[in-house]
Design a protein around this motif. Structure first.
Motif, short mmCIF file in Angstrom:
data_model
loop_
_atom_site.label_atom_id
_atom_site.label_comp_id
_atom_site.label_asym_id
_atom_site.label_seq_id
_atom_site.Cartn_x
_atom_site.Cartn_y
_atom_site.Cartn_z
N ILE A 20 10.67 0.93 6.66
CA ILE A 20 11.01 2.35 6.48
C ILE A 20 11.16 2.67 5.00
CG2 ILE A 20 12.76 4.12 6.88
CD1 ILE A 20 13.15 2.94 9.67
N LEU A 23 7.75 2.95 3.55
CA LEU A 23 7.16 4.21 3.98
C LEU A 23 7.76 5.38 3.19
CD1 LEU A 23 5.16 5.53 5.90
CD2 LEU A 23 6.97 5.59 7.63
N LEU A 24 9.05 5.31 2.94
CA LEU A 24 9.71 6.36 2.15
C LEU A 24 9.09 6.45 0.76
CD1 LEU A 24 11.92 8.44 1.55
CD2 LEU A 24 13.42 6.51 0.97
N VAL A 27 5.81 8.07 0.87
CA VAL A 27 5.99 9.52 0.96
C VAL A 27 6.24 10.10 -0.44
CG1 VAL A 27 7.58 11.33 1.76
CG2 VAL A 27 6.74 9.60 3.36
N GLN A 51 9.19 14.81 5.59
CA GLN A 51 7.90 14.12 5.55
C GLN A 51 8.01 12.73 6.16
OE1 GLN A 51 5.74 14.37 1.75
NE2 GLN A 51 7.16 16.00 1.20
N LEU A 52 9.11 12.03 5.88
CA LEU A 52 9.30 10.70 6.45
C LEU A 52 9.44 10.78 7.96
CD1 LEU A 52 9.73 7.66 5.91
CD2 LEU A 52 12.18 8.15 5.68
N LYS A 53 10.18 11.75 8.45
CA LYS A 53 10.37 11.91 9.90
C LYS A 53 9.06 12.26 10.59
CE LYS A 53 15.23 13.19 9.97
NZ LYS A 53 16.19 14.26 10.32
N LYS A 55 6.38 10.81 9.89
CA LYS A 55 5.64 9.55 9.93
C LYS A 55 6.29 8.50 10.82
CE LYS A 55 3.61 10.06 5.35
NZ LYS A 55 2.18 9.95 5.64
N THR A 56 7.61 8.61 11.03
CA THR A 56 8.30 7.62 11.84
C THR A 56 9.55 8.22 12.45
OG1 THR A 56 9.16 5.34 11.85
CG2 THR A 56 9.73 6.69 9.95
N THR A 63 18.85 8.43 9.09
CA THR A 63 18.66 9.66 8.34
C THR A 63 19.76 9.84 7.31
OG1 THR A 63 17.53 10.71 10.20
CG2 THR A 63 18.44 12.17 8.52
N ILE A 66 19.35 7.15 4.54
CA ILE A 66 18.23 7.46 3.65
C ILE A 66 18.55 8.65 2.77
CG2 ILE A 66 15.82 8.23 3.59
CD1 ILE A 66 15.43 6.45 6.13
#
Length: 86
Positions: A20, A23-24, A27, A51-53, A55-56, A63, A66
């Motif tokens: 994650i 991925l962040l 983003v 944007q992250l949400k 994608k995953t 949440t 992050i």
């Protein structure tokens, strides 16, 4: 010497897995430089989380973790964005 006894403080630590976090940062790299540089901190955090949400799937704990992580990394994110312009 007398030492005062302090009550134990429970600290709850939430972790986010490495995939994650990777991925962040993807983003962040995919986000327009102007967005990273120009929007207010709170708005930037919300945009990156959104944007992250997309994608995953994230739990509410992830949440929140992050969001806290991003708020501590805003100067780095802006510096990286400015470096793109150089």
């Amino acid at each position: 010497m007398l030492r005062s006894k302090r009550p134990a403080v429970a600290v709850e630590v939430h972790t986010v897995n490495a995939s994650i976090l990777r991925l962040l940062w993807t983003v962040v790299e995919e986000t327009q430089t102007s967005t990273l540089v120009q929007v207010a901190d709170a708005e930037l955090i919300q945009q990156l989380l959104w944007q992250l949400k997309n994608k995953t799937w994230l739990t509410s704990e992830e949440t929140n973790t992050i969001s806290t992580y991003l708020s501590s990394r805003i100067p780095l994110i802006r510096d990286l964005a400015l470096a793109r312009l150089a």
